[in-house]
Design a protein around this motif. Sequence first.
Motif: not given
Length: 361
Positions: A129-153
């Motif tokens: 419910y943190d708006p930052n988390m929602r923003l991160v998801k919306s950026v990743v899901q928007s497709g603007k990153l292309g194919k996400v091949y690597y995530v570091e967390a």
Amino acid sequence: MAGTVRIGIIGTGGIARAHVNAYKQMPDVEILGVCDVIPGKSEAFARDAGLTGARTFDDHRSMLELDLDGVSVCTPNVAHHRTAVDALQAGKNVLVEKPMAVTLEQAVEMARTAKSAGRILTIGFQPRYDPNMRLVKSVVQSGKLGKVYYVEAGGGRRRGMPGGTFIRKDLAGAGAMADIGCYSLDMALNALDYPKPLTVSAYTSNHFGSSPTYHREADRFEVEDFGVALVRLEGGTVLNFKISWAMHMDTLGATMFLGTDAGLKITPAGTGPWSGVWDGGVGSITLFHDILGHNTSSPIPVQSHHVQIFFEKVRDFVNAVRDGKPAPIPGEQIVRNQAVIDGILRSAAEGREVAIEIPEI
Ligand SMILES: NC(=O)c1ccc[n+]([C@@H]2O[C@H](COP(=O)([O-])OP(=O)(O)OC[C@H]3O[C@@H](n4cnc5c(N)ncnc54)[C@H](O)[C@@H]3O)[C@@H](O)[C@H]2O)c1
């Protein structure tokens, strides 16, 4: 559903108070029962929390005989499974605290029971419910990153080791992985829309927890205080996941999503706001800095960020119960989170990569 939503609380320790504080701000919610296995504890809790209308119990099964619409499971990890399954079988909707369970088998049974009972099983990851988390998801899901091949967390505490029930394998299941790792996993996997985890190669250690220099309860410390894992996900994405309760370092590094068209980096900022860099020809974003009061629809006054997002998680559960909606953070989805933790522990114990197999729910 018309009228009030009737709630029971299972386990009356620290986090139960946060649940009650949230419920008490909701005019359409009534807390009818509280229970705790330690005799006298539920009475003291109800008294301190001003729950004059609530009945108290020493056994959750007796409380489940009440006409309740939902329960909050606020017990140590080990009891999430039994209490949630019993509550679902008794026809109650369930909000269970994180991590979902202690083992993958338990998580699977919880999700199956929710399905067969036709009741909500939602897992309490308030950072959703943190708006930052929602923003991160919306950026990743928007497709603007292309194919996400690597995530570091992963979260890196420098000096942040709990004690008590959190360091006992039989009660907590795992250490830093279960306690804070489940949050970071949820952040990364949720941004990717929870792909199925396929394999994991992990290393864990407990150099600090097991040392009397660093931990008061070193002789009772049975879990990991550090872990790192390479997780292969369905669709070809690889997750490099790291967690620590203690280390001689300030941070384990930024969270990042590398895509074929752009990358998103979330820089650790201690207790302050996050900063974001989004590169690769699509500009940059700034994550929310004014996180207080971000939710203008909230019926309560602006309050601390942590209290606010906790309120929103509990409210979302109540809304789902009241309106007959699906679980906001479905147990069936979070089984994949538990499966990664399970795989990490197995891989670390065996010293090699292991397959992650998740039974049908
Ligand atoms: N979402 C968050 O921010 C957050 C923060 C802290 C803890 N947690 C989670 O909440 C859970 C509880 O943590 P806590 O710090 O409140 O623990 P705690 O030890 O303070 O309280 C747990 C209570 O549950 C009771 N209990 C144990 N087994 C029970 C059973 N079968 N039926 C009824 N009561 C039972 C214990 O006697 C105790 O009073 C853990 O799973 C933890 O990971 C979540």
